[in-house]
Write an enzyme that holds these catalytic residues in place. Sequence first.
Site, PDB file in Angstrom:
ATOM      1  CE  LYS A 188      -2.600  -2.855  -0.406  1.00 43.16           C
ATOM      2  NZ  LYS A 188      -2.397  -4.305  -0.362  1.00 43.16           N
ATOM      3  N   GLY A 197      10.218 -20.988  16.602  1.00 43.01           N
ATOM      4  CA  GLY A 197       9.589 -21.800  17.643  1.00 43.01           C
ATOM      5  C   GLY A 197       9.202 -23.158  17.084  1.00 43.01           C
ATOM      6  N   GLY A 199       0.135 -14.307 -13.026  1.00 45.76           N
ATOM      7  CA  GLY A 199      -0.966 -14.326 -12.061  1.00 45.76           C
ATOM      8  C   GLY A 199      -1.680 -12.991 -12.002  1.00 45.76           C
ATOM      9  CB  ALA A 200      -4.586 -11.628 -13.649  1.00 43.75           C
ATOM     10  N   GLY A 201      -4.123 -12.183 -10.006  1.00 42.03           N
ATOM     11  CA  GLY A 201      -4.872 -12.101  -8.746  1.00 42.03           C
ATOM     12  C   GLY A 201      -4.588 -10.756  -8.089  1.00 42.03           C
ATOM     13  CB  ILE A 245      -0.149 -10.417  -4.995  1.00 37.51           C
ATOM     14  CG1 ILE A 245      -0.649 -10.653  -3.566  1.00 37.51           C
ATOM     15  CG2 ILE A 245       1.331 -10.041  -4.988  1.00 37.51           C
ATOM     16  CD1 ILE A 245      -0.006 -11.826  -2.846  1.00 37.51           C
ATOM     17  CD  GLU A 247      -5.048 -15.843 -13.867  1.00 32.04           C
ATOM     18  OE1 GLU A 247      -4.476 -15.105 -13.058  1.00 32.04           O
ATOM     19  OE2 GLU A 247      -5.348 -17.033 -13.617  1.00 32.04           O
ATOM     20  CG  ASP A 301      -2.098 -16.230   4.981  1.00 28.84           C
ATOM     21  OD1 ASP A 301      -3.259 -15.815   5.146  1.00 28.84           O
ATOM     22  OD2 ASP A 301      -1.260 -15.653   4.258  1.00 28.84           O
ATOM     23  CG  HIS A 333     -24.455  16.417  -0.244  1.00 33.31           C
ATOM     24  ND1 HIS A 333     -24.427  15.669  -1.410  1.00 33.31           N
ATOM     25  CD2 HIS A 333     -24.329  17.715  -0.622  1.00 33.31           C
ATOM     26  CE1 HIS A 333     -24.302  16.495  -2.446  1.00 33.31           C
ATOM     27  NE2 HIS A 333     -24.232  17.738  -1.995  1.00 33.31           N
TER      28      HIS A 333
HETATM   29  C1  LIG Z   1       2.150  -8.560  -1.595  1.00 33.53           C
HETATM   30  C2  LIG Z   1       1.037  -8.936  -0.653  1.00 33.53           C
HETATM   31  C3  LIG Z   1       0.027  -8.042  -0.401  1.00 33.53           C
HETATM   32  C4  LIG Z   1      -0.997  -8.380   0.462  1.00 33.53           C
HETATM   33  N1  LIG Z   1      -1.980  -7.466   0.679  1.00 33.53           N
HETATM   34  C5  LIG Z   1      -2.993  -7.772   1.509  1.00 33.53           C
HETATM   35  C6  LIG Z   1      -4.001  -6.817   1.784  1.00 33.53           C
HETATM   36  O1  LIG Z   1      -3.983  -5.713   1.272  1.00 33.53           O
HETATM   37  N2  LIG Z   1      -4.983  -7.163   2.639  1.00 33.53           N
HETATM   38  C7  LIG Z   1      -5.034  -8.400   3.234  1.00 33.53           C
HETATM   39  O2  LIG Z   1      -5.961  -8.666   3.994  1.00 33.53           O
HETATM   40  N3  LIG Z   1      -4.085  -9.325   2.991  1.00 33.53           N
HETATM   41  C8  LIG Z   1      -3.067  -9.035   2.152  1.00 33.53           C
HETATM   42  N4  LIG Z   1      -2.083  -9.951   1.943  1.00 33.53           N
HETATM   43  C9  LIG Z   1      -2.178 -11.263   2.637  1.00 33.53           C
HETATM   44  C10 LIG Z   1      -1.701 -11.131   4.092  1.00 33.53           C
HETATM   45  O3  LIG Z   1      -0.382 -10.655   4.100  1.00 33.53           O
HETATM   46  C11 LIG Z   1      -1.795 -12.483   4.790  1.00 33.53           C
HETATM   47  O4  LIG Z   1      -3.098 -12.994   4.660  1.00 33.53           O
HETATM   48  C12 LIG Z   1      -1.470 -12.328   6.275  1.00 33.53           C
HETATM   49  O5  LIG Z   1      -0.173 -11.827   6.454  1.00 33.53           O
HETATM   50  C13 LIG Z   1      -1.609 -13.670   7.007  1.00 33.53           C
HETATM   51  O6  LIG Z   1      -1.342 -13.475   8.351  1.00 33.53           O
HETATM   52  P1  LIG Z   1      -0.798 -14.627   9.295  1.00 33.53           P
HETATM   53  O7  LIG Z   1      -0.708 -14.017  10.658  1.00 33.53           O
HETATM   54  O8  LIG Z   1      -1.589 -15.840   9.123  1.00 33.53           O
HETATM   55  O9  LIG Z   1       0.660 -14.996   8.752  1.00 33.53           O
HETATM   56  P2  LIG Z   1       1.947 -14.145   8.350  1.00 33.53           P
HETATM   57  O10 LIG Z   1       1.638 -12.712   8.171  1.00 33.53           O
HETATM   58  O11 LIG Z   1       2.579 -14.861   7.222  1.00 33.53           O
HETATM   59  O12 LIG Z   1       2.882 -14.241   9.634  1.00 33.53           O
HETATM   60  C14 LIG Z   1       3.449 -15.436  10.071  1.00 33.53           C
HETATM   61  C15 LIG Z   1       4.673 -15.109  10.914  1.00 33.53           C
HETATM   62  O13 LIG Z   1       5.120 -16.292  11.560  1.00 33.53           O
HETATM   63  C16 LIG Z   1       6.537 -16.402  11.419  1.00 33.53           C
HETATM   64  N5  LIG Z   1       6.899 -17.812  11.581  1.00 33.53           N
HETATM   65  C17 LIG Z   1       6.640 -18.843  10.738  1.00 33.53           C
HETATM   66  N6  LIG Z   1       7.068 -20.003  11.268  1.00 33.53           N
HETATM   67  C18 LIG Z   1       7.610 -19.694  12.477  1.00 33.53           C
HETATM   68  C19 LIG Z   1       8.209 -20.452  13.508  1.00 33.53           C
HETATM   69  N7  LIG Z   1       8.299 -21.779  13.425  1.00 33.53           N
HETATM   70  N8  LIG Z   1       8.672 -19.797  14.591  1.00 33.53           N
HETATM   71  C20 LIG Z   1       8.554 -18.459  14.699  1.00 33.53           C
HETATM   72  N9  LIG Z   1       7.982 -17.685  13.768  1.00 33.53           N
HETATM   73  C21 LIG Z   1       7.511 -18.300  12.665  1.00 33.53           C
HETATM   74  C22 LIG Z   1       6.779 -15.840  10.031  1.00 33.53           C
HETATM   75  O14 LIG Z   1       8.138 -15.512   9.819  1.00 33.53           O
HETATM   76  C23 LIG Z   1       5.856 -14.613  10.084  1.00 33.53           C
HETATM   77  O15 LIG Z   1       6.477 -13.548  10.727  1.00 33.53           O
HETATM   78  C24 LIG Z   1      -1.018  -9.643   1.099  1.00 33.53           C
HETATM   79  C25 LIG Z   1       0.008 -10.549   0.872  1.00 33.53           C
HETATM   80  C26 LIG Z   1       1.032 -10.205   0.013  1.00 33.53           C
HETATM   81  C27 LIG Z   1       2.130 -11.182  -0.219  1.00 33.53           C
END
Ligand SMILES: Cc1cc2nc3c(=O)[nH]c(=O)nc-3n(C[C@H](O)[C@H](O)[C@H](O)COP(=O)(O)OP(=O)(O)OC[C@H]3O[C@@H](n4cnc5c(N)ncnc54)[C@H](O)[C@@H]3O)c2cc1C
Length: 474
Positions: free
Chosen positions: A58, A122, A190-192, A194, A213, A321, A453
Amino acid sequence: MADSFDVVVVGAGPGGYTCAIRAAQLGFRTACIDDWKTAEGKPAPGGTCTNVGCIPSKALLQSSENFEHAGHAFAEHGIDVKGLAIDVARMLARKDKVVRQNNDGILYLFKKNKIAFFHGVGSFVGGAPGAWQIKVEGPGAASLVAKQAIVATGSKPRALPGAPFDNKLILDNDGALAIPDVPKRLGVVGAGVIGLEMGSVWRRLGAEVTILEVLPTFLGAADEQIAKEAWKLLTRQGLAIRLGVKITKVAGGDGVTVEYTDAEGKAQSERFDKLIVSIGRVPHTAGLGAEAVGLKLDERGFVAVNADCKTNLEGIWAIGDVVRGPMLAHKAEEEGVAVAERIAGQHGHVDFNTVPWVIYTSPEIAWVGQTEQQLKDAGVAYRAGSFPFTANGRARALGDTRGLVKFLADAKTDRILGMHAIGPMVSELISEGVVAMEFGAASEDIARICHAHPSLAEAVKEAALAVDKRTVNI
Ligand SMILES: Cc1cc2nc3c(=O)[nH]c(=O)nc-3n(C[C@H](O)[C@H](O)[C@H](O)COP(=O)(O)OP(=O)(O)OC[C@H]3O[C@@H](n4cnc5c(N)ncnc54)[C@H](O)[C@@H]3O)c2cc1C
């Protein structure tokens, strides 16, 4: 000696850090572990979202939009800009600063909520329900015991088979957010969400962008009418989008050459200076030690959970995720809050049907609830109403009248089933649809609510009026 906690969260992305804060608010002794680090090796909590996702994308979208406005839109306002230039290094430095502010904000929130933060990887090493053992390796090395553990380890970019990321020529999201100079020819696979957002950034800065795509339809998850409008507006801006493409070979050398068959089955070859690959993301469980405790993954590698985010092991939960459902930061956050509340015996709840979707292109695209295709397929009788921004006074004053807002409501009860929009700031406007749906509102409720408005939100009210065929301003 192991350190004991009520709740240990592995991962400090939006899912993990939000879960930790809610658990601490509920009175649990809470720890959070995260391995992300800055170039200097300092902790960088916030996960993909903060470091290489939502926030930096962003920041670059804003910088590139400012550049485009200065070059194309300011003149109409009587503002002449001479010697317009983009300093990519400064733009990237600003983006990095925004990211650091967010990292620091999360570290501050951990302190404020008395959450113990451990910097490192972890992994589960053993234990049983009520006392799961987690080892932290890295700068914050420790041995922890958790009554309840939450896996929030996120996702990683998926690579094209035979074309691993090098982040020099073949870029993942991290590389796409750090291209040091505007490439002349940029390919995007990929036209998703990102792909469209990253393609937009670099096109606005002067790159010739081609998006390849595999699917034959554009934005298949969006409402068809909105997807058609998006296609028209985005291709008009100069994004070349090719659908139904099958990539057969990606070869490096002087740039990247992509060989593919097009929608007609004809062999094609294109050379790009850089190639962004944004074909989806895969769950990240490497290093977690799932096998050490018998934590079950599904056939696609996600941590297997039920509707409440419970895994196969008592007292181990998983969110965001790394589990099924939309890969969105706000979905991860909601699951984090819900799980902390369930641990406290409360009734945490996440409704995927009211999770909003946003694509931050220009114009923005946003929706919540069902599309017209989904309602037709399900045989639901509905009424639709839409309103274009061309008839909205605030949009005219802004100089951006592209797009429309649309409501879908149940034909009998008038209950709102979906809101779909493309246009200025619809990422903000969509919240009205989400609130309405969460409260079980009818389109008439929105139509009867007083909207300021002039505001873009009046287009939302008018779209609701349109369901009953009684718009005022068109
Ligand atoms: C370019 C891009 C743009 C995006 N834009 C948007 C948007 O505008 N809006 C939106 O809603 N979503 C967006 N997303 C998706 C969004 O980033 C993810 O859905 C979100 O970050 C998921 O959150 P999470 O907490 O599940 O995991 P993550 O954000 O992936 O965080 C997981 C964390 O756990 C850490 N980790 C992993 N394994 C271990 C371990 N064993 N020990 C310790 N730490 C660990 C990782 O290093 C990371 O820091 C975007 C993604 C990308 C790539």
